[in-house]
Design a protein around this motif. Structure first.
Motif, short mmCIF file in Angstrom:
data_model
loop_
_atom_site.label_atom_id
_atom_site.label_comp_id
_atom_site.label_asym_id
_atom_site.label_seq_id
_atom_site.Cartn_x
_atom_site.Cartn_y
_atom_site.Cartn_z
N LEU A 1 0.82 -1.21 0.00
CA LEU A 1 0.00 0.00 0.00
C LEU A 1 0.86 1.26 0.00
N MET A 2 1.91 1.26 0.80
CA MET A 2 2.78 2.43 0.85
C MET A 2 3.52 2.61 -0.47
N THR B 1 2.41 1.67 -3.36
CA THR B 1 1.41 2.16 -4.31
C THR B 1 1.20 3.65 -4.16
N SER B 2 1.16 4.14 -2.93
CA SER B 2 0.98 5.58 -2.71
C SER B 2 2.13 6.38 -3.32
N LEU C 1 1.81 6.33 -7.17
CA LEU C 1 0.78 7.28 -7.62
C LEU C 1 1.29 8.72 -7.58
N GLU C 2 2.06 9.05 -6.55
CA GLU C 2 2.60 10.40 -6.45
C GLU C 2 3.61 10.68 -7.56
N GLY D 1 -2.42 9.56 -4.01
CA GLY D 1 -1.31 8.91 -3.32
C GLY D 1 -1.32 9.19 -1.83
N GLN D 2 -1.67 10.41 -1.45
CA GLN D 2 -1.72 10.77 -0.04
C GLN D 2 -2.85 10.03 0.68
N VAL E 1 -4.03 7.06 -0.18
CA VAL E 1 -3.57 5.67 -0.05
C VAL E 1 -2.54 5.56 1.07
N ALA E 2 -1.65 6.56 1.18
CA ALA E 2 -0.65 6.56 2.24
C ALA E 2 -1.31 6.63 3.61
N ALA F 1 7.44 8.85 2.32
CA ALA F 1 6.19 9.56 2.03
C ALA F 1 6.12 10.91 2.75
N CYS G 1 -2.58 -1.00 -9.88
CA CYS G 1 -3.91 -0.62 -9.36
C CYS G 1 -4.86 -1.81 -9.39
#
Length: 323
Positions: free
Chosen positions: A30-31, A33-34, A37-38, A46-47, A49-50, A101, A300
């Motif tokens: 998950l991190m 992925t965030s 995305l960013e 992204g934020q 998801v983070a 992040a 995703c």
């Protein structure tokens, strides 16, 4: 207390005993992925998801802390297990990814988290390698790509460490991570080529082959000032090869029953997505932009599928069960 309440409490107690340390790999995915995305320009998504990743991490850490207090023998059994042992650094890796992040928005908090994660990573690496070389019960058949996780944690450290001012420590972690990646790569390929195929539950861990070179590429850019030099190109192209190799193995994964080990699919793809966008920005070649977008779309889909299937497994009581 009614009989039903007593039974429910006993069930919860039993599931807590079997709460796996491997579940922290979900936070890594998950991190990652965030961050992917960013890098792709979806900062707000992204934020979000983070934030969700932090919530999952805190929840899992609470569950595992209670497990450690109530069932220390179960934690010890995981530590002495040849495969589960490698997942303990997923906790420190989650902290290091959290520092990545936060480094742009809250550098002070990011530094505190990075120091905690780095110290924990250093301790776990030393303890795990000590266990590897002193344990005489491990056989070749017990090795899997999951053994790369401690090495991956070390190469993640420089990504935030350099910008936070911990340059020497970042070089220490990077050097250690790359060395053990090379050593373990040789051992894992020996196991994959000359011994029995990986059992079903461990098949998804093949994806972890992607993570070390992909993360090493991003970390090397931090250490060398963002120059696309020969080592950077080498790391990225190795990541491309292992991505192609793993994708050829994916059709067989769809025939396997769901297990928490499927979360091993997420972080390596996220790492390669980030690496592709970074490589595209430095090289200016459109093909790597296309690779980045294709991997992001795949990531995703993977995350959505994992969240849905994990939620379904939780509702059905299929996870945290004795093996």
């Amino acid at each position: 207390m009614t009989q039903t309440s007593t039974d429910q409490a006993a069930t919860t107690h039993s599931r807590l005993e079997h709460f796996p340390v491997a579940f922290f790999s979900a936070v890594m995915g998950l991190m990652g992925t965030s961050l992917a995305l960013e890098v792709a320009g979806f900062l707000r998504v992204g934020q979000i998801v983070a934030g969700f990743a932090v919530l999952v991490f805190v929840t899992q850490l609470g569950f595992y802390a209670v497990k450690a207090i109530r069932h220390p023998a179960a934690v010890a059994a995981e530590w002495n297990h040849p495969i589960k042992l490698a997942f303990f650094p997923a906790i420190s890796i989650s902290l290091l990814l959290g520092a990545v992040a936060l480094r742009g928005v809250a550098p002070g908090l990011a530094e505190g988290i990075w120091v905690i994660g780095a110290v924990l990573q250093a301790v776990l690496t030393l303890a795990i390698v000590t266990s590897w070389i002193s344990h005489r019960g491990f056989g070749v058949g017990q090795m899997s790509p999951a053994w790369f996780i401690p090495a991956v944690g070390n190469v993640i450290a420089p990504i935030a460490g350099v910008s936070l001012g911990h340059v020497d420590a970042s070089w220490y972690f990077f050097s250690l991570g790359v060395l053990f990646w090379i050593v373990l790569l040789t051992l894992v390929f020996n196991r994959l080529v000359f011994h029995e195929p990986l059992p079903g539950k461990l098949r998804p861990t093949l994806t972890i082959l992607i993570a070390p070179p992909a993360v090493a590429f991003v970390a090397w850019l931090q250490l060398n000032g963002g120059v696309l030099d020969a080592p950077a190109r080498m790391f990225y192209n190795l990541g491309l090869f292992f991505t192609a190799l793993v994708l050829l193995q994916t059709p067989g994964l769809f025939r396997l029953p769901f297990a928490l080990s499927f979360w091993a699919l997420s972080f390596p793809i996220a790492a390669m997505t980030i690496a592709s966008f970074r490589y595209a920005a430095l090289s200016g070649a459109p093909i790597f932009v296309a690779i980045g977008w294709a991997l992001l779309a795949l990531l995703c889909v993977i995350i959505a599928g994992l969240l849905w299937r994990t939620s379904l497994a939780v509702l059905r009581g299929e996870i945290c069960q004795p093996e």
